[in-house]
Design a protein around this motif. Structure first.
Motif, PDB file in Angstrom:
ATOM      1  N   LEU A  62       0.830  -1.207   0.000  1.00  0.00           N
ATOM      2  CA  LEU A  62       0.000   0.000   0.000  1.00  0.00           C
ATOM      3  C   LEU A  62       0.864   1.257   0.000  1.00  0.00           C
ATOM      4  CD1 LEU A  62      -2.721  -1.078   2.602  1.00  0.00           C
ATOM      5  CD2 LEU A  62      -2.943  -0.996   0.114  1.00  0.00           C
ATOM      6  N   GLU A  63       1.881   1.271   0.844  1.00  0.00           N
ATOM      7  CA  GLU A  63       2.785   2.422   0.891  1.00  0.00           C
ATOM      8  C   GLU A  63       3.609   2.518  -0.389  1.00  0.00           C
ATOM      9  OE1 GLU A  63       6.027   4.482   3.923  1.00  0.00           O
ATOM     10  OE2 GLU A  63       5.463   2.388   4.167  1.00  0.00           O
ATOM     11  N   GLU A  64       4.063   1.388  -0.889  1.00  0.00           N
ATOM     12  CA  GLU A  64       4.842   1.384  -2.125  1.00  0.00           C
ATOM     13  C   GLU A  64       4.025   1.925  -3.289  1.00  0.00           C
ATOM     14  OE1 GLU A  64       6.130  -2.593  -2.612  1.00  0.00           O
ATOM     15  OE2 GLU A  64       7.456  -2.588  -0.853  1.00  0.00           O
ATOM     16  N   ALA A  65       2.742   1.590  -3.327  1.00  0.00           N
ATOM     17  CA  ALA A  65       1.875   2.110  -4.392  1.00  0.00           C
ATOM     18  C   ALA A  65       1.729   3.622  -4.284  1.00  0.00           C
ATOM     19  CB  ALA A  65       0.512   1.435  -4.314  1.00  0.00           C
ATOM     20  N   ALA A  66       1.600   4.126  -3.058  1.00  0.00           N
ATOM     21  CA  ALA A  66       1.483   5.572  -2.867  1.00  0.00           C
ATOM     22  C   ALA A  66       2.753   6.286  -3.307  1.00  0.00           C
ATOM     23  CB  ALA A  66       1.179   5.876  -1.402  1.00  0.00           C
ATOM     24  N   THR A  73       5.251  11.619  -1.230  1.00  0.00           N
ATOM     25  CA  THR A  73       6.488  11.535  -0.469  1.00  0.00           C
ATOM     26  C   THR A  73       6.331  10.492   0.635  1.00  0.00           C
ATOM     27  OG1 THR A  73       5.788  13.252   1.099  1.00  0.00           O
ATOM     28  CG2 THR A  73       6.925  13.974  -0.908  1.00  0.00           C
ATOM     29  N   ARG A  74       7.460  10.161   1.282  1.00  0.00           N
ATOM     30  CA  ARG A  74       7.390   9.183   2.365  1.00  0.00           C
ATOM     31  C   ARG A  74       6.465   9.669   3.483  1.00  0.00           C
ATOM     32  NH1 ARG A  74       8.840   3.941   2.573  1.00  0.00           N
ATOM     33  NH2 ARG A  74      10.816   4.451   1.505  1.00  0.00           N
ATOM     34  N   ARG A 121       1.068   9.695   6.155  1.00  0.00           N
ATOM     35  CA  ARG A 121      -0.068  10.463   6.681  1.00  0.00           C
ATOM     36  C   ARG A 121      -1.382  10.084   6.021  1.00  0.00           C
ATOM     37  NH1 ARG A 121      -2.171  15.274   4.934  1.00  0.00           N
ATOM     38  NH2 ARG A 121      -0.424  15.501   3.460  1.00  0.00           N
ATOM     39  N   LEU A 122      -1.355   9.828   4.733  1.00  0.00           N
ATOM     40  CA  LEU A 122      -2.593   9.595   3.990  1.00  0.00           C
ATOM     41  C   LEU A 122      -2.978   8.126   3.881  1.00  0.00           C
ATOM     42  CD1 LEU A 122      -1.995  12.137   1.072  1.00  0.00           C
ATOM     43  CD2 LEU A 122      -3.430  12.457   3.098  1.00  0.00           C
ATOM     44  N   VAL A 123      -2.005   7.231   3.961  1.00  0.00           N
ATOM     45  CA  VAL A 123      -2.287   5.802   3.744  1.00  0.00           C
ATOM     46  C   VAL A 123      -2.123   4.993   5.031  1.00  0.00           C
ATOM     47  CG1 VAL A 123      -1.645   3.739   2.449  1.00  0.00           C
ATOM     48  CG2 VAL A 123      -1.566   5.985   1.328  1.00  0.00           C
TER      49      VAL A 123
END
Length: 269
Positions: free
Chosen positions: A159-163, A169-170, A175-177
């Motif tokens: 999920l973070e990698e997709a964002a 940004t990291r 913050r969003l995911v």
């Protein structure tokens, strides 16, 4: 046979653990000032005295302030530590994690005396609510980390990698995911830290200043036998509040697991 023995053991254990607590409401509604059987009648006057005791109100206010600040700071530190623990391995990760969790196994009396020496003799700080907050953060942070570790480790890294692939940004990806997914764990951590701080006595006894916390004030009342029914009434309210907070924390913990699609294997309730 083994199953029957286990049931008997479980029932005996629960009775030993909770029977003394069940005596609190019994004597809180007893009309007599002596904590003994037989009971002398039903009354609610001891609960009424709680509302007219200004010293108790001040102690409760101190405890609520300390508990709220402790919950906030301990959870912030817990989020940082759990986030770091869920990321890729780095040198000394296990050692650092073990060091942070050390207060879980240290006797509180040792922690209290050590902090008193450091704060007064080394740093020359005046004892106040903030000295208690610092100490409570120290003992509550490991509990926060234990709760938040599960929340962070159950998140799919994809999920973070997709964002990040989509241009975030990291920090914005976190913050969003990530952060919305761990909100139930954060709420659970704050409630547990709040409950631990609100009920803690030993450290508060050593580090309190001129304004005692609620547990320290209750301890002072035990020197006066006539005040024992009032202590029972207050204890009844505290037990009820603790049960509500723990049940709420467990609800949010299970909600977080459900949102992550993970089967619950048991919690702290």
């Amino acid at each position: 046979m083994k199953g029957s023995g286990l049931k008997i053991y479980a029932i005996a254990y629960l009775l030993f653990l909770y029977a003394p607590i069940l005596l609190l409401p019994i004597f809180a509604f007893n009309d007599g000032t002596i904590i003994a059987f037989p009971l002398q009648g039903f009354t609610t006057k001891w609960f009424g005295e709680l509302w007219t005791n200004k010293a108790l109100h001040d102690a409760v206010g101190n405890s609520l302030f300390i508990a709220m600040m402790t919950a906030i700071f301990a959870t912030l530190l817990g989020v940082c530590a759990a986030r770091a623990g869920a990321m890729a391995s780095f040198p000394g990760k296990k050692g650092i994690t073990g060091f942070i969790m050390l207060p879980l196994v240290l006797p509180e009396i040792i922690v209290a005396v050590s902090l008193l020496i450091v704060l007064r003799q080394v740093l020359d700080m005046q004892l106040s609510n903030w000295t208690i907050i610092m100490a409570h953060v120290l003992i509550c942070t490991p509990f926060s980390i234990a709760i938040l570790n599960g929340a962070f480790q159950n998140i799919d890294p994809a999920l973070e990698e997709a964002a990040l692939d989509l241009g975030e940004t990291r920090w914005s990806a976190f913050r969003l995911v990530i952060l919305p997914l761990v909100v139930p764990g954060i709420i659970s951590s704050m409630l547990i830290s709040f409950t631990i701080s609100l009920d803690e006595f030993i450290i508060a006894f050593f580090l309190t200043g001129s304004n005692p916390t609620m547990p320290v004030y209750i301890w002072g009342l035990l020197r006066f036998p006539a005040s024992l029914p009032v202590v029972m009434a207050l204890g009844t309210l505290l037990v009820t509040l603790s049960i509500v907070l723990l049940a709420t924390a467990e609800y949010f913990r299970r909600r977080g697991l459900a949102r992550a699609g993970i089967k619950d294997s048991g919690g702290f309730l």
